[in-house]
Design a protein around this motif. Structure first.
Motif, PDB file in Angstrom:
ATOM      1  N   GLY A 159       0.809  -1.208   0.000  1.00  0.00           N
ATOM      2  CA  GLY A 159       0.000   0.000   0.000  1.00  0.00           C
ATOM      3  C   GLY A 159       0.843   1.259   0.000  1.00  0.00           C
ATOM      4  O   GLY A 159       0.519   2.237  -0.674  1.00  0.00           O
ATOM      5  N   LEU A 160       1.954   1.248   0.748  1.00  0.00           N
ATOM      6  CA  LEU A 160       2.845   2.410   0.782  1.00  0.00           C
ATOM      7  C   LEU A 160       3.452   2.671  -0.585  1.00  0.00           C
ATOM      8  O   LEU A 160       3.499   3.821  -1.043  1.00  0.00           O
ATOM      9  CB  LEU A 160       3.945   2.173   1.819  1.00  0.00           C
ATOM     10  CG  LEU A 160       4.995   3.279   1.963  1.00  0.00           C
ATOM     11  CD1 LEU A 160       4.351   4.568   2.440  1.00  0.00           C
ATOM     12  CD2 LEU A 160       6.104   2.835   2.916  1.00  0.00           C
ATOM     13  N   VAL A 161       3.918   1.630  -1.242  1.00  0.00           N
ATOM     14  CA  VAL A 161       4.520   1.804  -2.572  1.00  0.00           C
ATOM     15  C   VAL A 161       3.498   2.341  -3.563  1.00  0.00           C
ATOM     16  O   VAL A 161       3.776   3.292  -4.317  1.00  0.00           O
ATOM     17  CB  VAL A 161       5.110   0.461  -3.065  1.00  0.00           C
ATOM     18  CG1 VAL A 161       5.547   0.577  -4.522  1.00  0.00           C
ATOM     19  CG2 VAL A 161       6.277   0.048  -2.195  1.00  0.00           C
ATOM     20  N   VAL A 162       2.309   1.763  -3.565  1.00  0.00           N
ATOM     21  CA  VAL A 162       1.266   2.226  -4.490  1.00  0.00           C
ATOM     22  C   VAL A 162       0.886   3.681  -4.183  1.00  0.00           C
ATOM     23  O   VAL A 162       0.784   4.518  -5.077  1.00  0.00           O
ATOM     24  CB  VAL A 162       0.026   1.312  -4.406  1.00  0.00           C
ATOM     25  CG1 VAL A 162      -1.123   1.883  -5.237  1.00  0.00           C
ATOM     26  CG2 VAL A 162       0.380  -0.087  -4.900  1.00  0.00           C
ATOM     27  N   GLY A 163       0.679   3.977  -2.902  1.00  0.00           N
ATOM     28  CA  GLY A 163       0.307   5.336  -2.523  1.00  0.00           C
ATOM     29  C   GLY A 163       1.369   6.355  -2.883  1.00  0.00           C
ATOM     30  O   GLY A 163       1.056   7.459  -3.354  1.00  0.00           O
ATOM     31  N   VAL A 164       2.641   6.010  -2.688  1.00  0.00           N
ATOM     32  CA  VAL A 164       3.736   6.937  -3.009  1.00  0.00           C
ATOM     33  C   VAL A 164       3.821   7.175  -4.510  1.00  0.00           C
ATOM     34  O   VAL A 164       3.980   8.322  -4.959  1.00  0.00           O
ATOM     35  CB  VAL A 164       5.069   6.383  -2.459  1.00  0.00           C
ATOM     36  CG1 VAL A 164       6.249   7.154  -3.034  1.00  0.00           C
ATOM     37  CG2 VAL A 164       5.086   6.459  -0.953  1.00  0.00           C
ATOM     38  N   LEU A 165       3.719   6.117  -5.300  1.00  0.00           N
ATOM     39  CA  LEU A 165       3.798   6.282  -6.751  1.00  0.00           C
ATOM     40  C   LEU A 165       2.665   7.163  -7.281  1.00  0.00           C
ATOM     41  O   LEU A 165       2.887   8.066  -8.102  1.00  0.00           O
ATOM     42  CB  LEU A 165       3.764   4.909  -7.438  1.00  0.00           C
ATOM     43  CG  LEU A 165       4.987   4.016  -7.198  1.00  0.00           C
ATOM     44  CD1 LEU A 165       4.795   2.666  -7.869  1.00  0.00           C
ATOM     45  CD2 LEU A 165       6.255   4.690  -7.704  1.00  0.00           C
ATOM     46  N   VAL A 166       1.458   6.918  -6.815  1.00  0.00           N
ATOM     47  CA  VAL A 166       0.318   7.730  -7.254  1.00  0.00           C
ATOM     48  C   VAL A 166       0.467   9.159  -6.764  1.00  0.00           C
ATOM     49  O   VAL A 166       0.171  10.124  -7.495  1.00  0.00           O
ATOM     50  CB  VAL A 166      -1.004   7.112  -6.753  1.00  0.00           C
ATOM     51  CG1 VAL A 166      -2.186   8.008  -7.101  1.00  0.00           C
ATOM     52  CG2 VAL A 166      -1.202   5.723  -7.355  1.00  0.00           C
TER      53      VAL A 166
END
Length: 253
Positions: A69-76
């Motif tokens: 979730g952190l990786v997805v949230g950061v990329l977006v």
């Protein structure tokens, strides 16, 4: 002196923590507090040792969802901040959505996502962690991309720098400290949100489910041991992002 200062910095919180644990233990013994009120640190430590494998397994399950979730949230968030900083229309249009994401309650969102993606999937927990991590990274990165000193802008204009050169030379390096500030905040929030989302359904794994299961069976010291596991998981995320920040910013010319 530098080594002495470092030792003092490390020892001060350790000593304070030991004093707090000693006071906690003394309060439980002297006041004869029941375990359902608060168990003693020695009882919690015993459960940590006895169920170390179970706590580690639950921590890894929560950490996995929080990390994805952190990786997805950061990329977006980074992509959205880049678009918003370059186009005022996009910034104005996305502002209400970002505000809504900042105030959305996990307790209301998690059950809806479990209904959408199924109670047997981890998708809902990952999405909750991604939404919570998105906001601080987006806000801080957008502010960093807009924080360019006028003297730097004028200097690049004098040198006839292109827009791409200005972004690479000034905008991105100036935005990095803001980005890492948001990342450090988001790393802890991702763990918390993934853990809270586990209370409302989904697979029977993770720290949230373990805590509720221990409390329902009146194993209060074990429940607190799982809480300690969640604290350690959050600290690992925070320390990892802090180390990444020091590594990246320390190498900048």
């Amino acid at each position: 002196m530098r080594s002495v200062d470092r030792a003092r910095i490390l020892l001060a919180p350790v000593l304070l923590g030991l004093l707090a644990l000693a006071a906690w233990q003394a309060a439980v013994v002297v006041l004869e507090l029941r375990p359902f009120v608060v168990p003693s640190p020695t009882a919690i430590a015993g459960e940590l040792v006895e169920h170390a494998d179970l706590i580690a397994t639950a921590s890894l399950a929560t950490a996995r969802n929080a990390f994805v979730g952190l990786v997805v949230g950061v990329l977006v968030a980074v992509a959205g901040a880049a678009l918003s900083s370059g186009a005022r229309l996009i910034d104005e249009a996305s502002a209400p959505l970002v505000t809504a994401a900042a105030v959305v309650p996990i307790v209301a969102l998690a059950p809806v996502l479990y209904t959408m993606f199924g109670a047997g999937a981890q998708t809902a927990r990952v999405i909750v962690a991604a939404i919570v991590a998105f906001v601080p990274v987006y806000v801080n990165t957008l502010r960093g991309l807009r924080t360019v000193a006028p003297v730097h802008r004028d200097l690049l204009h004098v040198y006839a720098a292109t827009r791409r050169q200005a972004v690479v030379a000034v905008t991105l390096p100036g935005a990095l400290p803001f980005f890492f500030t948001g990342l450090r905040v988001a790393s802890s929030l991702a763990v918390i949100s993934a853990l809270v989302a586990e209370y409302f359904g989904g697979p029977v794994d993770g720290l949230g489910k373990a805590i509720t299961s221990a409390v329902s069976s009146s194993s209060y010291a074990l429940a607190w041991a799982y809480v300690v596991g969640s604290v350690l998981t959050g600290l690992v995320f925070y320390c990892a992002t802090s180390a990444l920040e020091r590594g990246v910013l320390g190498r900048r010319p």
